[in-house]
Design an enzyme around this catalytic site. Structure first.
Site, PDB file in Angstrom:
ATOM      1  CB  SER A 199      -3.741  -6.593   8.593  1.00 20.68           C
ATOM      2  OG  SER A 199      -3.440  -6.114   7.292  1.00 20.68           O
ATOM      3  N   GLY A 204       1.782  -7.095   7.431  1.00 22.32           N
ATOM      4  CA  GLY A 204       3.147  -6.584   7.373  1.00 22.32           C
ATOM      5  C   GLY A 204       3.870  -6.732   8.703  1.00 22.32           C
ATOM      6  CG  ASP A 237      -7.553  -0.024   7.209  1.00 21.28           C
ATOM      7  OD1 ASP A 237      -7.659   0.441   6.057  1.00 21.28           O
ATOM      8  OD2 ASP A 237      -7.956  -1.156   7.529  1.00 21.28           O
ATOM      9  CB  VAL A 238      -5.373   2.775   3.138  1.00 22.20           C
ATOM     10  CG1 VAL A 238      -3.877   2.596   3.046  1.00 22.20           C
ATOM     11  CG2 VAL A 238      -6.115   1.524   2.733  1.00 22.20           C
ATOM     12  CB  SER A 258      -3.397  -8.451  -9.361  1.00 24.74           C
ATOM     13  OG  SER A 258      -3.312  -9.861  -9.452  1.00 24.74           O
ATOM     14  CE1 TYR A 301      -5.378  -9.014  -4.707  1.00 25.44           C
ATOM     15  CE2 TYR A 301      -4.955 -10.463  -6.574  1.00 25.44           C
ATOM     16  CZ  TYR A 301      -4.553  -9.448  -5.725  1.00 25.44           C
ATOM     17  OH  TYR A 301      -3.336  -8.863  -5.896  1.00 25.44           O
ATOM     18  CE  LYS A 318      -4.581  -5.494  -5.613  1.00 19.41           C
ATOM     19  NZ  LYS A 318      -3.913  -4.349  -4.960  1.00 19.41           N
ATOM     20  NE  ARG A 350      -3.274 -22.293  -4.171  1.00 17.68           N
ATOM     21  CZ  ARG A 350      -2.281 -21.460  -3.862  1.00 17.68           C
ATOM     22  NH1 ARG A 350      -1.941 -21.291  -2.591  1.00 17.68           N
ATOM     23  NH2 ARG A 350      -1.638 -20.804  -4.802  1.00 17.68           N
ATOM     24  CG  ASP A 373      -4.531 -20.875  -7.880  1.00 20.39           C
ATOM     25  OD1 ASP A 373      -4.490 -19.656  -7.681  1.00 20.39           O
ATOM     26  OD2 ASP A 373      -4.012 -21.715  -7.129  1.00 20.39           O
TER      27      ASP A 373
END
Length: 330
Positions: A35, A37, A52-53, A118, A142, A146, A285, A288
């Site tokens: 997707s 890579g 897909d995992v 992350s 995100y 994580k 953004r 951030d």
């Protein structure tokens, strides 16, 4: 010789991890749905499973077929800013995907996992130097996904304590990963700073700074920037430690201990490429934080973590790989 699976092994970081395993004579198999890579990043002699995992059966079959000792789990959706507008997609890829992987590992009796976490789990820290004990207060789906991934490993390990297939794990919290360890491997993210800046220069455009009103010395975001090859080395160190039965901390920061601003990055890029420019300025953004800089002391102690590259060397390696990719494009 043991074999390790690298999920997301056709991606920028994953492909460097694959090369680091190979350099130490450790077998590796790649799982990636491509997707984001590139199949060309997977060495021809490395088994590649395109899936897909979330496909538990396919992943379990690959673990079993290749007699995999452990997994480095990098597959996922990694764009913090975009996750704000695509939270369900982010959670599906990062949380549901990790659940399916852990189920597949349990099915196959695979006991070791190194998880790609992350710096986004920290949100906007109130300390100048983040450590592993700094409170986790993610500010984007995100970062939240994580952190949930870390919890999943912790809870599954507890559930499997005392069984014949216990789960040994550690999570590596990344900061800004840049550069290239091999000229044919490069960052193709549409959101990361280095490829955005280098693509702009290659295309004759002026790079853009997103946000110039942060509470930092020059008004731009301050981050840890770490070289991808250094990062990959510590993944292999973590894998070998787990396989050897050594106790690792549940989380490690792969940080530099020294922050660099976006404006400083721009200046380094202009110097290394020989292309002077004044960056355009755009609004911040979403997602951030102003500053994240972390200590890497714990990882230096346990995972052979070192900052082996200067900022200029990071830029030089990224620029060399970007030029090689441009030269190879018909």
């Amino acid at each position: 010789m043991s074999t390790w699976m690298v999920t997301g092994g056709a991606g920028y970081i994953g492909s460097h991890v694959v090369e680091a395993f190979r350099a130490q004579g450790i077998g590796v198999v790649v799982v990636d749905d491509l997707s984001s890579g590139h199949e060309a990043f997977v060495p021809a002699d490395v088994p590649f499973v395109r899936t897909d995992v979330q496909d538990r059966e396919a992943v379990a079959a690959a673990l079993d077929e290749h007699r995999v000792q452990g997994v480095v789990h990098l597959a996922g959706f990694k764009y913090a800013g975009v996750s704000v507008t695509r939270p369900l997609h982010t959670y599906t890829q990062n949380v549901t995907g990790t659940v399916a992987l852990l189920q597949a590992m349990a099915d196959a009796g695979t006991t070791d996992i190194v998880f790609s976490s992350s710096a986004a789990v920290y949100g906007t820290p109130t300390v100048d130097l983040v450590t592993e004990t700094t409170p986790t207060l993610p500010e984007s789906p995100y970062g939240e996904s994580k952190l949930v991934g870390e919890w999943l490993l912790r809870d599954q390990a507890r559930a499997l304590e005392g069984t014949s297939t216990p789960l040994r794990h550690t999570s590596l919290r990344y900061f800004n990963v840049v550069g290239s360890g091999h000229d044919h491997l490069y960052d193709t993210s549409p959101h990361n700073l280095f490829p955005l800046v280098l693509d702009a220069l290659v295309q004759g455009r002026t790079p853009t700074v997103f946000g110039t009103d942060y509470p930092t010395p020059d008004g731009t975001c301050v981050r840890d920037y770490v070289h991808v090859a250094d990062l990959a080395t510590s993944h292999v160190a973590a894998a070998r430690a787990l396989e050897g039965g050594h106790d690792l901390a549940p989380v490690y920061n792969l940080g530099s201990g020294d922050g660099v601003s976006v404006r400083q990055i721009m200046s380094a890029v202009a110097s290394v490429t020989g292309t002077p420019f004044t960056p355009q300025e755009a609004p911040r953004r979403p997602g951030d934080p102003a500053r994240i800089v972390a200590s890497g002391e714990l990882a230096a102690r346990d995972l052979d973590w070192q900052m082996r590259h200067t900022l200029e060397q990071m830029v030089e390696s990224a620029w060399r790989a970007r030029q090689a990719a441009e030269a190879a494009t018909p």
